[in-house]
Design an enzyme around this catalytic site. Structure first.
Site, PDB file in Angstrom:
ATOM      1  CG  HIS A 204     -70.959  52.124 -19.266  1.00 49.60           C
ATOM      2  ND1 HIS A 204     -70.709  53.250 -20.000  1.00 49.60           N
ATOM      3  CD2 HIS A 204     -72.177  51.697 -19.655  1.00 49.60           C
ATOM      4  CE1 HIS A 204     -71.721  53.500 -20.787  1.00 49.60           C
ATOM      5  NE2 HIS A 204     -72.633  52.577 -20.615  1.00 49.60           N
TER       6      HIS A 204
HETATM    7  C1  UD1 Z   1     -77.089  50.256 -18.868  1.00 46.08           C
HETATM    8  C2  UD1 Z   1     -77.537  50.264 -20.333  1.00 46.08           C
HETATM    9  C3  UD1 Z   1     -76.580  51.089 -21.152  1.00 46.08           C
HETATM   10  C4  UD1 Z   1     -76.352  52.466 -20.559  1.00 46.08           C
HETATM   11  C5  UD1 Z   1     -75.912  52.303 -19.115  1.00 46.08           C
HETATM   12  C6  UD1 Z   1     -75.686  53.622 -18.426  1.00 46.08           C
HETATM   13  C7  UD1 Z   1     -78.675  48.203 -21.020  1.00 46.08           C
HETATM   14  C8  UD1 Z   1     -78.560  46.960 -21.832  1.00 46.08           C
HETATM   15  N1  UD1 Z   1     -77.559  48.930 -20.890  1.00 46.08           N
HETATM   16  O1  UD1 Z   1     -75.843  49.564 -18.812  1.00 46.08           O
HETATM   17  O2  UD1 Z   1     -77.118  51.244 -22.447  1.00 46.08           O
HETATM   18  O3  UD1 Z   1     -75.376  53.133 -21.292  1.00 46.08           O
HETATM   19  O4  UD1 Z   1     -76.935  51.580 -18.421  1.00 46.08           O
HETATM   20  O5  UD1 Z   1     -74.993  53.448 -17.223  1.00 46.08           O
HETATM   21  O6  UD1 Z   1     -79.747  48.503 -20.544  1.00 46.08           O
HETATM   22  N2  UD1 Z   1     -74.908  47.816 -11.070  1.00 46.08           N
HETATM   23  C9  UD1 Z   1     -74.736  48.195  -9.769  1.00 46.08           C
HETATM   24  N3  UD1 Z   1     -75.520  49.217  -9.298  1.00 46.08           N
HETATM   25  C10 UD1 Z   1     -76.427  49.862 -10.060  1.00 46.08           C
HETATM   26  C11 UD1 Z   1     -76.593  49.449 -11.394  1.00 46.08           C
HETATM   27  C12 UD1 Z   1     -75.825  48.427 -11.890  1.00 46.08           C
HETATM   28  O7  UD1 Z   1     -73.932  47.656  -9.044  1.00 46.08           O
HETATM   29  O8  UD1 Z   1     -77.100  50.783  -9.573  1.00 46.08           O
HETATM   30  C13 UD1 Z   1     -74.054  46.733 -11.616  1.00 46.08           C
HETATM   31  C14 UD1 Z   1     -74.681  45.366 -11.523  1.00 46.08           C
HETATM   32  O9  UD1 Z   1     -73.701  44.428 -11.233  1.00 46.08           O
HETATM   33  C15 UD1 Z   1     -75.161  45.122 -12.939  1.00 46.08           C
HETATM   34  C16 UD1 Z   1     -74.143  45.885 -13.765  1.00 46.08           C
HETATM   35  O10 UD1 Z   1     -73.766  47.012 -12.971  1.00 46.08           O
HETATM   36  O11 UD1 Z   1     -75.218  43.769 -13.253  1.00 46.08           O
HETATM   37  C17 UD1 Z   1     -74.668  46.362 -15.080  1.00 46.08           C
HETATM   38  O12 UD1 Z   1     -75.886  47.086 -14.906  1.00 46.08           O
HETATM   39  P1  UD1 Z   1     -77.015  47.034 -16.033  1.00 46.08           P
HETATM   40  O13 UD1 Z   1     -78.205  47.793 -15.611  1.00 46.08           O
HETATM   41  O14 UD1 Z   1     -77.230  45.640 -16.459  1.00 46.08           O
HETATM   42  O15 UD1 Z   1     -76.373  47.748 -17.293  1.00 46.08           O
HETATM   43  P2  UD1 Z   1     -75.336  48.951 -17.423  1.00 46.08           P
HETATM   44  O16 UD1 Z   1     -73.994  48.369 -17.682  1.00 46.08           O
HETATM   45  O17 UD1 Z   1     -75.442  49.960 -16.352  1.00 46.08           O
END
Ligand code: UD1
Length: 357
Positions: A204
């Site tokens: 991820h």
């Molecule tokens: C975040 C943390 C990372 C952690 C990870 C655990 C930051 C910078 N990164 O990364 O350190 O290891 O969480 O999972 O804070 N999305 C969904 N549904 C959700 C959540 C996210 O579809 O419930 C998708 C969205 O398109 C989003 C992308 O995943 O843009 C990334 O989510 P984001 O919260 O930005 O960061 P993570 O990659 O989850």
């Protein structure tokens, strides 16, 4: 009774908060705030249920966005909550955008900040998490370190006050919840797996998902391996795979079992019985070590250096050949040590806060 405001938002924070919240609530009033950084039911609700976390008192519903949007939006909404509650301390976990946003708001309101998992460093400033860690540690009054190495990292940055080596709250959580998992879920049977005969894979990190070459190389390694690969896919990764036209390759590979994100209990259970783990997650590198499962890390560096030094974790980056070789042949030999405490880090944190606030 003093009030602690705890801020969570993303999957690993729900896990870290579970044992801490339980320990805190014996002697404090805890106000739990969910920023909404993770919002899909399988990324959030299932974790609250599995972990027996109390319902959040506030849900900020922030959702996804650029780093500035997400961090800024959390700050704007959180400031109102902190101003209303006026807590005696603000508790933040790990290294996500929710962590940094909460730390900045609390610092400006002159509220003491307690950082759980302080002092970790990858020394790679291209990782958003590294920026979040360094800045959060700078403004924290209580720095709760999981390992001696974390204490040493802080000392090198000139941070020695308020530093407490307490152990790793993820070790507290893993010990407790793996027992619960044994009673509540049967993921091995549900997925038709044979214990010790599959690789549990997760990806991820932006460094892998947002780099087409690296992601393609990882997918090719999984799809051409002789091993059965169980691959629960994070939403960010799912989107990237589709965008790059790699999703079909995975679906077609008969050795790959691609799944939506799994619950914490199922993940712990699958991890414990895996032949090895292939991951870019920080938490899973440690969980593999806790359970004596070899870990193949799809990164070029790690914050959990002890697991590599002891020979249980191999850093292979995103190189297809190195991934394939490691997931097929890696058999650690050396003993595992007790780097992560005694399973009572959470109680220790609660005691220190009770004494010092
Ligand atoms: C975040 C943390 C990372 C952690 C990870 C655990 C930051 C910078 N990164 O990364 O350190 O290891 O969480 O999972 O804070 N999305 C969904 N549904 C959700 C959540 C996210 O579809 O419930 C998708 C969205 O398109 C989003 C992308 O995943 O843009 C990334 O989510 P984001 O919260 O930005 O960061 P993570 O990659 O989850």
């Amino acid at each position: 009774m003093k009030t602690i405001l705890s801020v969570v938002g993303a999957r690993p924070q729900f896990i870290k908060a579970a044992p801490v919240s339980k320990a805190l609530r014996r002697n404090f009033r805890e106000v739990l705030v969910h920023t909404g950084q993770h919002y899909d039911p399988e990324m959030s609700d299932i974790f609250f249920r599995d972990l027996e976390l109390p319902e959040p008192d506030y849900h900020l519903g922030v959702g996804s966005g650029t780093h500035a949007e997400q961090t800024g939006e959390i700050m704007i909404r959180l400031e109102k909550v902190m101003a209303e509650i006026k807590p005696d301390a603000v508790l933040v976990f790990g290294d996500t955008n929710s962590t940094l946003a909460a730390a900045l708001v609390a610092a400006k309101l002159v509220l003491p900040i307690a950082h759980i998992e302080a002092g970790l460093r990858s020394f790679n400033r291209r990782m958003p998490e590294e920026i979040n860690r360094v800045l959060t540690d700078r403004v924290s009054r209580f720095l709760f370190c999981p390992t001696q190495l974390a204490v040493d990292n802080l000392r090198r940055e000139g941070i020695t006050e308020g530093v407490h080596l307490v152990g790793d709250v993820m070790f507290d959580a893993a010990q407790h919840f793996v027992r619960l998992a044994g009673r509540r879920v049967d993921a091995i049977r549900r997925l038709g797996l044979e214990p010790g005969n599959y690789v549990l894979a997760t990806v991820h990190r932006p460094a892998n998902t947002d780099d087409p070459e690296r992601l393609a190389s990882i997918v090719e390694a999984f799809a051409s391996s002789r091993c059965r690969i169980v691959f629960p896919i994070h939403p960010r990764t799912e989107q990237a795979l589709r965008k790059l036209g790699l999703r079909d390759k995975l679906s077609r590979a008969s050795n790959v079992l691609d799944l939506p994100p799994l619950s914490y209990l199922e993940t712990l259970q699958l991890l414990r019985h895996a032949r090895c783990v292939a991951t870019d997650s920080g938490g899973m590198q440690k969980e593999a070590y806790f359970f004596g499962v070899p870990c193949v890390t799809l990164r070029d560096e790690t914050e959990w250096v002890e697991t590599v030094e002891d020979g249980w974790n191999r850093l292979v980056g995103a190189d297809k050949g190195r991934i394939l070789e490691a997931i097929e042949d890696f058999r650690p030999a050396g003993p595992r040590k007790n780097h992560y405490g005694d399973g009572h880090a959470s109680e220790r944190i609660a005691e220190i806060l009770l004494r010092e606030l």
